[in-house]
Design an enzyme around this catalytic site. Structure first.
Site, PDB file in Angstrom:
ATOM      1  N   ASP A 183      39.552  22.730  61.229  1.00 28.47           N
ATOM      2  CA  ASP A 183      38.765  23.620  60.388  1.00 28.47           C
ATOM      3  C   ASP A 183      38.687  24.977  61.098  1.00 28.47           C
ATOM      4  OD1 ASP A 183      36.669  23.028  57.874  1.00 28.47           O
ATOM      5  OD2 ASP A 183      36.156  24.798  59.064  1.00 28.47           O
ATOM      6  N   ARG A 220      28.695  36.027  47.096  1.00 31.74           N
ATOM      7  CA  ARG A 220      27.989  35.277  48.146  1.00 31.74           C
ATOM      8  C   ARG A 220      27.580  36.189  49.302  1.00 31.74           C
ATOM      9  NH1 ARG A 220      31.750  31.109  47.887  1.00 31.74           N
ATOM     10  NH2 ARG A 220      32.382  31.332  50.053  1.00 31.74           N
TER      11      ARG A 220
HETATM   12  C1  LIG Z   1      34.086  22.497  50.994  1.00 32.25           C
HETATM   13  S1  LIG Z   1      34.685  22.209  52.630  1.00 32.25           S
HETATM   14  C2  LIG Z   1      35.831  20.898  52.346  1.00 32.25           C
HETATM   15  C3  LIG Z   1      35.608  19.740  53.272  1.00 32.25           C
HETATM   16  C4  LIG Z   1      36.478  18.507  53.013  1.00 32.25           C
HETATM   17  N1  LIG Z   1      37.879  18.846  52.996  1.00 32.25           N
HETATM   18  C5  LIG Z   1      36.096  17.833  51.717  1.00 32.25           C
HETATM   19  O1  LIG Z   1      36.795  17.997  50.715  1.00 32.25           O
HETATM   20  O2  LIG Z   1      35.063  17.151  51.668  1.00 32.25           O
HETATM   21  C6  LIG Z   1      35.729  23.631  52.880  1.00 32.25           C
HETATM   22  C7  LIG Z   1      36.093  23.858  54.353  1.00 32.25           C
HETATM   23  O3  LIG Z   1      37.151  24.820  54.420  1.00 32.25           O
HETATM   24  C8  LIG Z   1      37.007  25.523  55.624  1.00 32.25           C
HETATM   25  N2  LIG Z   1      37.821  26.753  55.566  1.00 32.25           N
HETATM   26  C9  LIG Z   1      37.618  27.875  54.840  1.00 32.25           C
HETATM   27  N3  LIG Z   1      38.591  28.765  55.085  1.00 32.25           N
HETATM   28  C10 LIG Z   1      39.450  28.196  55.976  1.00 32.25           C
HETATM   29  C11 LIG Z   1      40.639  28.632  56.612  1.00 32.25           C
HETATM   30  N4  LIG Z   1      41.138  29.837  56.377  1.00 32.25           N
HETATM   31  N5  LIG Z   1      41.248  27.786  57.492  1.00 32.25           N
HETATM   32  C12 LIG Z   1      40.727  26.549  57.747  1.00 32.25           C
HETATM   33  N6  LIG Z   1      39.598  26.075  57.173  1.00 32.25           N
HETATM   34  C13 LIG Z   1      38.961  26.902  56.298  1.00 32.25           C
HETATM   35  C14 LIG Z   1      35.518  25.771  55.699  1.00 32.25           C
HETATM   36  O4  LIG Z   1      35.085  26.061  57.017  1.00 32.25           O
HETATM   37  C15 LIG Z   1      34.958  24.445  55.173  1.00 32.25           C
HETATM   38  O5  LIG Z   1      34.621  23.568  56.222  1.00 32.25           O
END
Ligand SMILES: C[S@@+](CC[C@H](N)C(=O)[O-])C[C@H]1O[C@@H](n2cnc3c(N)ncnc32)[C@H](O)[C@@H]1O
Length: 254
Positions: free
Chosen positions: A125, A30
């Site tokens: 997040d 990516r």
């Molecule tokens: C695909 S979304 C999932 C959203 C929701 N939980 C759902 O299932 O519909 C993944 C999220 O993980 C967050 N994320 C990625 N790495 C992270 C981290 N180290 N700590 C907290 N959030 C993180 C991203 O910013 C993103 O908003």
């Protein structure tokens, strides 16, 4: 050290985010494709450019976090969650970890309101921009496709061609920035929802996070993960599977 490892170190120094916890092939693919599109042939020159152009870094941050979400994503699983929560009492402390733009914690708030359960929901997040959008609570129609008409009328205002979550639901959810890899976790929780983010992490990191989630739950508390994230092969730290993708922390003496 190869060039991507060099980049992981440089990115950690720039942002505090440690990409070594994420599965490398997807992440490398990516980020390399974005780098190429911006016209940089190697990571050192890309990072050098980022120091003078913060918008390049913002864009990269956006690319590393995949923010797709929707209300009641995988509706059958939410029905299972409702059945599990049914026996949990009249007041629930919950954490929606990696909540993206807010559809998930608001779905939970709606589900609990429908059950007359009082709720306090912390929603976190790593990405500040998604949290801004989450706090506004404004969505386009497609994000509500799993919300039936009754719930839509009851819990949303129509706003132009889109919808806004009503204040009574917004008040239940508190949004805050939190990095699952490096920040302390809240404790004594009845419910943790962490969906569609564990898939991005290495197995070792996933194991550590599950252990930390288990420690954050009170006995009898529930962990709800995404529909591709069964915790097969992990040592479950006192969690037992209850329904597909739903785990319950053992009570004392269980
Ligand atoms: C695909 S979304 C999932 C959203 C929701 N939980 C759902 O299932 O519909 C993944 C999220 O993980 C967050 N994320 C990625 N790495 C992270 C981290 N180290 N700590 C907290 N959030 C993180 C991203 O910013 C993103 O908003």
């Amino acid at each position: 050290m190869d060039e991507f490892e060099w980049f992981v170190n440089a990115f950690r120094a720039l942002t505090g985010i440690d990409l070594s916890h994420y599965k490398r092939p997807q992440m490398e693919r990516r980020l390399t494709s974005l780098r190429d599109r911006r016209g940089y042939s190697d990571f050192p020159s890309y990072v050098q450019a980022m120091r003078g152009k913060p918008e390049l870094l913002d864009e990269l941050l956006d690319r590393m976090t995949i923010n797709v979400s929707e209300f009641f994503r995988n509706p059958e699983r939410w029905k299972d969650l409702q059945a599990v929560v049914q026996g949990m009492g009249q007041s629930i402390q919950a954490w929606s970890a990696a909540c993206s733009t807010g559809e998930e914690p608001y779905s939970l708030a709606i589900l609990l309101a429908e059950m007359n359960v009082r709720a306090t929901i912390l929603a976190t997040d790593i990405d500040l921009r998604v949290l801004d959008k989450a706090r506004r609570g404004e969505y386009v129609q497609t994000q509500l496709r799993e919300v039936d008409d009754r719930l839509r009328h009851r819990y949303f205002h129509q706003q132009g061609s889109g919808y806004r979550v009503r204040d009574e639901i917004r008040q239940v959810v508190q949004f805050r920035q939190h990095n699952l890899l490096s920040d302390p976790y809240p404790t004594d929780l009845d419910l943790i929802i962490c969906r569609n983010v564990l898939i991005y992490f290495t197995e070792e990191t996933k194991q550590q996070l599950v252990r930390r989630f288990a420690a954050s739950l009170r006995p009898g508390g529930v962990l709800f993960v995404g529909s591709t994230e069964q915790l097969l092969g992990l040592s479950l730290s006192g969690l037992r599977p209850s329904k597909p993708f739903i785990y319950v922390k053992a009570e004392a003496g269980e």
